[in-house]
Design a protein around this motif. Structure first.
Motif, mmCIF file in Angstrom:
data_model
loop_
_atom_site.group_PDB
_atom_site.id
_atom_site.type_symbol
_atom_site.label_atom_id
_atom_site.label_comp_id
_atom_site.label_asym_id
_atom_site.label_seq_id
_atom_site.Cartn_x
_atom_site.Cartn_y
_atom_site.Cartn_z
ATOM 1 N N LEU A 108 -16.979 -69.630 -36.998
ATOM 2 C CA LEU A 108 -18.238 -69.837 -36.290
ATOM 3 C C LEU A 108 -19.017 -68.523 -36.177
ATOM 4 N N ILE A 109 -18.301 -67.424 -35.916
ATOM 5 C CA ILE A 109 -18.965 -66.116 -35.851
ATOM 6 C C ILE A 109 -19.553 -65.742 -37.209
ATOM 7 N N ALA A 110 -18.807 -66.031 -38.280
ATOM 8 C CA ALA A 110 -19.313 -65.752 -39.629
ATOM 9 C C ALA A 110 -20.571 -66.567 -39.924
ATOM 10 N N SER A 111 -20.610 -67.814 -39.439
ATOM 11 C CA SER A 111 -21.804 -68.648 -39.658
ATOM 12 C C SER A 111 -23.002 -68.113 -38.882
ATOM 13 N N ILE A 112 -22.759 -67.548 -37.707
ATOM 14 C CA ILE A 112 -23.867 -66.954 -36.932
ATOM 15 C C ILE A 112 -24.425 -65.738 -37.665
ATOM 16 N N LEU A 118 -29.936 -65.144 -43.040
ATOM 17 C CA LEU A 118 -30.782 -66.124 -43.717
ATOM 18 C C LEU A 118 -32.136 -66.266 -43.014
ATOM 19 N N ALA A 119 -32.135 -66.154 -41.682
ATOM 20 C CA ALA A 119 -33.399 -66.210 -40.933
ATOM 21 C C ALA A 119 -34.272 -65.005 -41.277
ATOM 22 N N TRP A 120 -33.664 -63.816 -41.367
ATOM 23 C CA TRP A 120 -34.416 -62.632 -41.776
ATOM 24 C C TRP A 120 -34.973 -62.804 -43.189
ATOM 25 N N PHE A 121 -34.149 -63.320 -44.086
ATOM 26 C CA PHE A 121 -34.581 -63.560 -45.471
ATOM 27 C C PHE A 121 -35.736 -64.557 -45.507
ATOM 28 N N SER A 122 -35.636 -65.613 -44.719
ATOM 29 C CA SER A 122 -36.666 -66.653 -44.698
ATOM 30 C C SER A 122 -37.981 -66.151 -44.126
ATOM 31 N N ASN A 123 -37.916 -65.188 -43.214
ATOM 32 C CA ASN A 123 -39.126 -64.696 -42.557
ATOM 33 C C ASN A 123 -39.767 -63.527 -43.286
ATOM 34 N N ASN A 124 -38.985 -62.750 -44.040
ATOM 35 C CA ASN A 124 -39.512 -61.529 -44.660
ATOM 36 C C ASN A 124 -39.578 -61.602 -46.187
ATOM 37 N N ILE A 125 -38.559 -62.114 -46.818
ATOM 38 C CA ILE A 125 -38.507 -62.136 -48.283
ATOM 39 C C ILE A 125 -39.171 -63.393 -48.842
ATOM 40 N N LEU A 126 -38.868 -64.543 -48.251
ATOM 41 C CA LEU A 126 -39.363 -65.813 -48.782
ATOM 42 C C LEU A 126 -40.891 -65.893 -48.838
ATOM 43 N N PRO A 127 -41.639 -65.502 -47.781
ATOM 44 C CA PRO A 127 -43.107 -65.589 -47.881
ATOM 45 C C PRO A 127 -43.689 -64.760 -49.022
ATOM 46 N N GLU A 128 -43.162 -63.538 -49.217
ATOM 47 C CA GLU A 128 -43.664 -62.699 -50.301
ATOM 48 C C GLU A 128 -43.335 -63.308 -51.661
ATOM 49 N N ALA A 129 -42.128 -63.856 -51.799
ATOM 50 C CA ALA A 129 -41.751 -64.501 -53.063
ATOM 51 C C ALA A 129 -42.627 -65.722 -53.322
ATOM 52 N N ASN A 130 -42.898 -66.510 -52.284
ATOM 53 C CA ASN A 130 -43.772 -67.676 -52.440
ATOM 54 C C ASN A 130 -45.183 -67.275 -52.841
ATOM 55 N N GLN A 131 -45.675 -66.162 -52.280
ATOM 56 C CA GLN A 131 -47.018 -65.694 -52.612
ATOM 57 C C GLN A 131 -47.098 -65.276 -54.077
ATOM 58 N N LYS A 132 -46.085 -64.540 -54.545
ATOM 59 C CA LYS A 132 -46.083 -64.111 -55.948
ATOM 60 C C LYS A 132 -45.942 -65.308 -56.885
ATOM 61 N N ALA A 133 -45.067 -66.260 -56.525
ATOM 62 C CA ALA A 133 -44.888 -67.454 -57.365
ATOM 63 C C ALA A 133 -46.173 -68.273 -57.409
ATOM 64 N N HIS A 379 -40.909 -72.761 -36.865
ATOM 65 C CA HIS A 379 -39.632 -73.351 -36.447
ATOM 66 C C HIS A 379 -38.710 -73.576 -37.646
ATOM 67 N N LYS A 380 -39.297 -73.917 -38.792
ATOM 68 C CA LYS A 380 -38.481 -74.182 -39.977
ATOM 69 C C LYS A 380 -37.752 -72.928 -40.444
ATOM 70 N N LYS A 381 -38.377 -71.769 -40.257
ATOM 71 C CA LYS A 381 -37.743 -70.517 -40.662
ATOM 72 C C LYS A 381 -36.473 -70.242 -39.865
ATOM 73 N N LEU A 382 -36.319 -70.897 -38.727
ATOM 74 C CA LEU A 382 -35.105 -70.742 -37.926
ATOM 75 C C LEU A 382 -34.208 -71.966 -37.993
ATOM 76 N N SER A 383 -34.806 -73.158 -38.032
ATOM 77 C CA SER A 383 -33.997 -74.383 -37.959
ATOM 78 C C SER A 383 -33.137 -74.588 -39.198
ATOM 79 N N ILE A 384 -33.689 -74.312 -40.384
ATOM 80 C CA ILE A 384 -32.889 -74.483 -41.602
ATOM 81 C C ILE A 384 -31.749 -73.465 -41.670
ATOM 82 N N PRO A 385 -31.996 -72.162 -41.448
ATOM 83 C CA PRO A 385 -30.851 -71.239 -41.399
ATOM 84 C C PRO A 385 -29.843 -71.579 -40.305
#
Length: 475
Positions: A108-112, A118-133, A379-385
């Motif tokens: 459970l600790i490993a999943s946290i 994953l939340a950091w990735f979704s908030n910082n990396i994913l938007p930039e990747a989506n913009q470039k794509a 909310h999706k950037k947190l709920s999915i991770p």
């Protein structure tokens, strides 16, 4: 005893690693194949550089990571705890007086930790990747197909020209029985050219030279007199034309120069947009509160029938000599003509006010829907991770109860759970976008329900507490 527990915990974490990696990369491969199938028609036949295609695929891998990681966690959890229970290790723990919750805790600790990353990735990396794509997709869509002549088929891919070739020798790039129509563009006269043979010579990616042999050209020259043209006929043994292919080359734009949407923005940027939209809504409401008009009451206190301008027909106003209305100013005039002018002015102002009111309401609703879309994305950037944690809470007791650690059984249960999860998430997003429910409810309901179910199952497995016993004690 502590060393024994630590070894079991480490062993259980290792059992998660192999199925997690296998499932993660398998899902990434399937999502990548789905992406290529959906968009392969946009990439073929346009002579797009290979590096651009690779970059497009890499930038789209970002959203696949966010989707694949929680699904891989569920499969790995079912397999690891299913195998743990299948080998009767759980029974041995209970016989030793060890609470099974201690075995679940490190996972459970490993999943946290995975959730945070994953939340950091979704908030910082994913938007930039989506913009470039998104920018690359637009550039690819705007690119014209490459120069592709086919026998006995009209080709107008080069601006200003239309080709018709009877036969093509692909080995020598030779053309036979050529007919070429030249449009009057870019200081060129309209022309009709016929040649027995032609040869294509490339001059880089921006131009192509066409050598025509043994032919005739007809040029339509504008004459001095109005609406009169002159035709110039020339026979040639060799004629050279340079065709501009710059429009067909791939031109890449700067992603930062394109507007961003909710999928290409981080949480802070979206919160700033939401705040500005709330301020605009408040401005709209303040504007209407300062320009409010009072409608007549539905019942007139004087006891007599009152005038309602929304229900009076034009013919009615023309055929009466005097009107009594709740507007005191109207009643002070004895002539019906003057009273009618006041009534019509009232109707006009009310219609004008109604139009303004409907316009403001439409503007407010449009802004509310935009706010909902941005909040859904936040909310999706947190709920999915966070599903990584949810699937541990739910998958661990399910795996222990099934007592099967094979991949097939875990994949079957995961398919059912994930199908229900994604359908609920998609429907929640749609309902929230349409303002039927709040973004919080739309994005977190299934996470909460599945977490509660998992917590109940963990309590059921690790303690003697039963809900049925609680109800019996009340009776």
């Amino acid at each position: 005893m502590n060393k024994f527990i630590n070894k079991l915990q480490i062993d259980l974490l290792k059992r998660h690693l192999s199925p997690f990696l296998f499932c993660f990369f398998t899902l990434m491969f399937l999502l990548l194949m789905q992406f290529l199938i959906l968009h392969i028609d946009k990439l073929i036949g346009k002579d797009i550089p290979v590096l651009i295609i690779i970059e497009l695929i890499v930038t789209n891998l970002a959203y696949m990571v966010v989707l694949a990681a929680p699904m891989a966690v569920l499969v790995a959890t079912l397999m690891a705890f299913g195998k743990f229970s299948e080998l009767n290790e759980l029974t041995a723990l209970r016989a030793s007086g060890i609470n099974p919750l201690k075995i679940i805790r490190p996972v459970l600790i490993a999943s946290i930790v995975l959730f945070v990353g994953l939340a950091w990735f979704s908030n910082n990396i994913l938007p930039e990747a989506n913009q470039k794509a998104r920018s690359l997709f637009i550039d690819i869509r705007l690119k014209k197909p490459g120069f592709d002549l086919k026998p006995n088929t009209f080709y107008d891919g080069i601006e200003g020209y239309t080709f018709l070739v009877e036969r093509i020798d692909s080995e020598t790039d030779s053309l036979y029985e050529i007919t070429l129509f030249q449009k009057p563009e870019n200081n060129r006269d309209r022309a009709y050219i016929v040649a027995d043979k032609g040869l294509l010579v490339s001059k880089g990616e921006q131009a192509l030279t066409l050598h025509l042999i043994n032919g005739t050209s007809l040029k339509f020259l504008a004459g001095d007199r109005r609406n009169k043209t002159m035709i110039e006929r020339n026979n040639f043994k060799k004629h050279i034309m340079t065709l501009d292919l710059s429009d067909m080359s791939f031109m890449r734009s700067d992603p930062e120069n394109r507007n961003r949407s909710d999928r290409t923005m981080g949480s802070r940027a979206m919160i700033a947009v939401v705040d500005s939209l709330f301020a605009e809504i408040q401005d709209q409401r303040d504007f209407m509160s300062k320009n409010t008009m009072i409608y007549p009451a539905d019942e007139y206190n004087g006891g007599e029938s009152f005038f309602n301008p929304r229900k009076v027909l034009p013919d009615t106003l023309e055929n009466i000599s005097w009107i009594e209305s709740p507007y005191l100013v109207t009643n002070t005039f004895e002539k019906a003509e003057i009273q009618r002018s006041f009534v019509w002015e009232s109707i006009r102002q009310m219609k004008e006010y109604r139009t303004k009111l409907e316009s403001v309401q439409a503007n407010i609703e449009w802004r509310q829907k935009r706010i909902a879309r941005y909040l859904v994305e936040i909310h999706k950037k947190l709920s999915i991770p966070f599903a990584c944690v949810v699937f541990i809470l739910f998958g661990a007791p399910i795996g222990i109860m099934t007592k099967r650690g094979n991949f097939g059984f875990a994949a079957l249960i995961s398919t059912a759970v994930l199908t229900f999860y994604w359908v609920s998430l998609i429907q929640g997003e749609k309902l929230a976008d349409r303002l039927f429910i709040t973004p919080l409810i739309g994005m977190w309901t299934f996470n909460v329900l599945l977490s509660l179910a998992g917590i109940y199952l963990i309590i059921h497995l690790t303690t003697d507490i039963r809900i049925t016993k609680l109800f019996k004690n009340r009776d």
